[in-house]
Enzyme design. Structure first.
Site, PDB file in Angstrom:
ATOM      1  N   SER A  31     -57.128   5.056 -34.557  1.00 26.30           N
ATOM      2  CA  SER A  31     -57.248   6.296 -33.793  1.00 26.30           C
ATOM      3  C   SER A  31     -55.962   6.498 -33.000  1.00 26.30           C
ATOM      4  O   SER A  31     -55.625   5.687 -32.133  1.00 26.30           O
ATOM      5  CB  SER A  31     -58.435   6.218 -32.829  1.00 26.30           C
ATOM      6  N   HIS A  69     -57.067   8.398 -37.993  1.00 28.81           N
ATOM      7  CA  HIS A  69     -58.177   9.050 -37.295  1.00 28.81           C
ATOM      8  C   HIS A  69     -57.632   9.854 -36.110  1.00 28.81           C
ATOM      9  O   HIS A  69     -56.891   9.337 -35.283  1.00 28.81           O
ATOM     10  CB  HIS A  69     -59.153   7.969 -36.812  1.00 28.81           C
ATOM     11  N   ASP A  96     -58.502  12.676 -32.938  1.00 27.87           N
ATOM     12  CA  ASP A  96     -59.614  12.957 -32.028  1.00 27.87           C
ATOM     13  C   ASP A  96     -59.412  14.202 -31.165  1.00 27.87           C
ATOM     14  O   ASP A  96     -59.152  14.094 -29.959  1.00 27.87           O
ATOM     15  CB  ASP A  96     -59.814  11.752 -31.090  1.00 27.87           C
ATOM     16  N   MET A 139     -60.394  16.956 -28.642  1.00 25.74           N
ATOM     17  CA  MET A 139     -61.441  17.075 -27.603  1.00 25.74           C
ATOM     18  C   MET A 139     -61.175  18.320 -26.779  1.00 25.74           C
ATOM     19  O   MET A 139     -60.015  18.692 -26.573  1.00 25.74           O
ATOM     20  CB  MET A 139     -61.399  15.860 -26.674  1.00 25.74           C
ATOM     21  N   HIS A 154     -61.874  13.987 -36.271  1.00 24.58           N
ATOM     22  CA  HIS A 154     -63.162  13.846 -35.579  1.00 24.58           C
ATOM     23  C   HIS A 154     -63.208  14.845 -34.430  1.00 24.58           C
ATOM     24  O   HIS A 154     -62.637  14.598 -33.365  1.00 24.58           O
ATOM     25  CB  HIS A 154     -63.265  12.384 -35.079  1.00 24.58           C
ATOM     26  N   MET A 157     -64.449  16.611 -31.346  1.00 22.62           N
ATOM     27  CA  MET A 157     -65.358  16.474 -30.201  1.00 22.62           C
ATOM     28  C   MET A 157     -65.233  17.736 -29.376  1.00 22.62           C
ATOM     29  O   MET A 157     -64.609  17.767 -28.310  1.00 22.62           O
ATOM     30  CB  MET A 157     -64.985  15.222 -29.390  1.00 22.62           C
ATOM     31  N   MET A 175     -71.565   6.861 -33.593  1.00 25.41           N
ATOM     32  CA  MET A 175     -70.771   6.517 -32.408  1.00 25.41           C
ATOM     33  C   MET A 175     -71.321   5.240 -31.771  1.00 25.41           C
ATOM     34  O   MET A 175     -72.532   5.094 -31.584  1.00 25.41           O
ATOM     35  CB  MET A 175     -70.824   7.648 -31.372  1.00 25.41           C
ATOM     36  N   PHE A 228     -63.098   8.857 -24.589  1.00 20.25           N
ATOM     37  CA  PHE A 228     -61.971   8.006 -24.199  1.00 20.25           C
ATOM     38  C   PHE A 228     -61.870   6.790 -25.109  1.00 20.25           C
ATOM     39  O   PHE A 228     -62.894   6.294 -25.605  1.00 20.25           O
ATOM     40  CB  PHE A 228     -62.148   7.528 -22.747  1.00 20.25           C
ATOM     41  N   GLY A 268     -60.744   2.699 -25.513  1.00 19.63           N
ATOM     42  CA  GLY A 268     -60.806   1.511 -24.670  1.00 19.63           C
ATOM     43  C   GLY A 268     -62.150   1.217 -24.041  1.00 19.63           C
ATOM     44  O   GLY A 268     -62.240   0.405 -23.123  1.00 19.63           O
ATOM     45  N   ASP A 288     -67.206   4.209 -34.606  1.00 24.14           N
ATOM     46  CA  ASP A 288     -66.098   4.591 -33.724  1.00 24.14           C
ATOM     47  C   ASP A 288     -66.450   4.217 -32.294  1.00 24.14           C
ATOM     48  O   ASP A 288     -67.446   4.696 -31.754  1.00 24.14           O
ATOM     49  CB  ASP A 288     -65.894   6.112 -33.855  1.00 24.14           C
ATOM     50  N   SER A 316     -57.602   1.164 -29.416  1.00 28.47           N
ATOM     51  CA  SER A 316     -56.916   0.156 -28.590  1.00 28.47           C
ATOM     52  C   SER A 316     -56.725  -1.155 -29.338  1.00 28.47           C
ATOM     53  O   SER A 316     -55.724  -1.847 -29.126  1.00 28.47           O
ATOM     54  CB  SER A 316     -57.668  -0.055 -27.275  1.00 28.47           C
TER      55      SER A 316
HETATM   56  C1  DX5 Z   1     -63.385   8.268 -28.527  1.00 28.55           C
HETATM   57  C2  DX5 Z   1     -62.762   8.457 -29.869  1.00 28.55           C
HETATM   58  C3  DX5 Z   1     -62.317   7.212 -30.515  1.00 28.55           C
HETATM   59  C4  DX5 Z   1     -61.407   6.350 -29.674  1.00 28.55           C
HETATM   60  C5  DX5 Z   1     -61.724   4.923 -30.024  1.00 28.55           C
HETATM   61  O1  DX5 Z   1     -64.200   9.316 -28.171  1.00 28.55           O
HETATM   62  O2  DX5 Z   1     -63.639   9.110 -30.768  1.00 28.55           O
HETATM   63  O3  DX5 Z   1     -61.798   7.442 -31.812  1.00 28.55           O
HETATM   64  O4  DX5 Z   1     -60.053   6.578 -29.858  1.00 28.55           O
HETATM   65  O5  DX5 Z   1     -60.981   4.077 -29.205  1.00 28.55           O
HETATM   66  P1  DX5 Z   1     -61.265   2.521 -29.122  1.00 28.55           P
HETATM   67  O6  DX5 Z   1     -61.129   1.934 -30.488  1.00 28.55           O
HETATM   68  O7  DX5 Z   1     -60.220   2.043 -28.164  1.00 28.55           O
HETATM   69  O8  DX5 Z   1     -62.665   2.341 -28.576  1.00 28.55           O
HETATM   70 ZN    ZN Z   2     -62.981   9.284 -32.880  1.00 30.52          ZN
END
Ligand code: DX5
Ligand code: ZN
Length: 229
Positions: A12, A37, A39, A41, A70, A72, A141, A147, A149, A177, A200
């Site tokens: 990601s 990937h 993201d 948002m 993805h 959001m 999910m 976020f 991490g 994810d 992360s």
């Molecule tokens: C969070 C995202 C993820 C995120 C995952 O809402 O959809 O793709 O980047 O990050 P890690 O792998 O650090 O949990």
């Molecule tokens: Zn994601």
């Protein structure tokens, strides 16, 4: 031909250096990433604001593998065409992001893209009952989205297992994810997930100047996912 359920590691780019996205993508791909990937948002569906179609179009030429987008954001429908035109290979919408999920998935396929549906942790699998023929990927999910991490939620492993059972022989990828790392990867892969998103755990400790760290991180996740728990 049987459907290829081999493990895909999908870094990601939320955890990448946003000032250097093209180079970051090239680095993780040359170090073994299977998918990229992305993201987007909207600060409304989730409490964070990230990237839009212009940025996706800008990074598209750097992605040689497969761009997994993805979304959001809600409502999702007005954004399908812009992200399709920006070059997504697969567009995933949240089941919670609009009133007519089936129509939204059809809109994605009508753009010539693969269609994914994401389920928040509290969204039941029954949401998928009448749309299995309309999806190419189910994203379960393992955190509350918004976020990178965050900590993986172990209670969702059983949901992944049930999703895998629902999929059966259908040509549908099962993606997870949130909080995926070498410790949690074997839990979800044993439960049947074949696309592992990791932010992360891939980008942590590395940089475009030290891409070998990305390679080691990707290999560690892949090895853990492939080992029987
Ligand atoms: C969070 C995202 C993820 C995120 C995952 O809402 O959809 O793709 O980047 O990050 P890690 O792998 O650090 O949990
Ligand atoms: Zn994601």
């Amino acid at each position: 031909m049987t459907f290829d359920r081999s493990i895909r590691i999908a870094p990601s780019i939320l955890s990448a250096d946003f000032a250097n996205l093209g180079a970051e993508i090239r680095a993780v791909e040359s170090e073994g990433a299977d998918w990229i990937h992305v993201d987007p948002m909207d600060g409304h569906f989730v409490p964070n604001l990230t990237i839009g179609p212009n940025v996706v179009a800008a990074i598209r030429p750097h992605v040689k593998t497969f761009m997994d987008v993805h979304l959001m954001l809600s409502p999702a429908d007005p954004w399908i065409e812009p992200f399709a035109k920006a070059g997504a290979d697969l567009i995933t919408v949240h089941a919670e992001a609009g009133p007519h999920l089936h129509r939204t998935l059809q809109t994605i396929r009508a753009q010539g893209k693969m269609a994914g549906v994401a389920l928040n942790m509290t969204t039941p699998l029954a949401t998928l009952d009448y749309i299995l023929d309309a999806v190419d990927l189910i994203l379960v999910m393992t955190i509350n989205p918004g976020f990178g991490g965050q900590k993986f939620t172990p209670a969702i492993v059983d949901k992944v297992r049930q999703a895998r059972r629902m999929i059966g022989d259908r040509p549908i990828h099962l993606e997870v994810d949130g909080g995926i790392d070498p410790t949690t990867a074997p839990l979800v892969s044993a439960a049947g997930a074949n696309v592992l998103v990791a932010g992360s755990a891939v980008f942590g400790g590395g940089s475009v100047d030290r891409p070998e760290v990305y390679g080691a991180n990707i290999r560690a996740i892949r090895a853990a996912a492939s080992a029987s728990p």
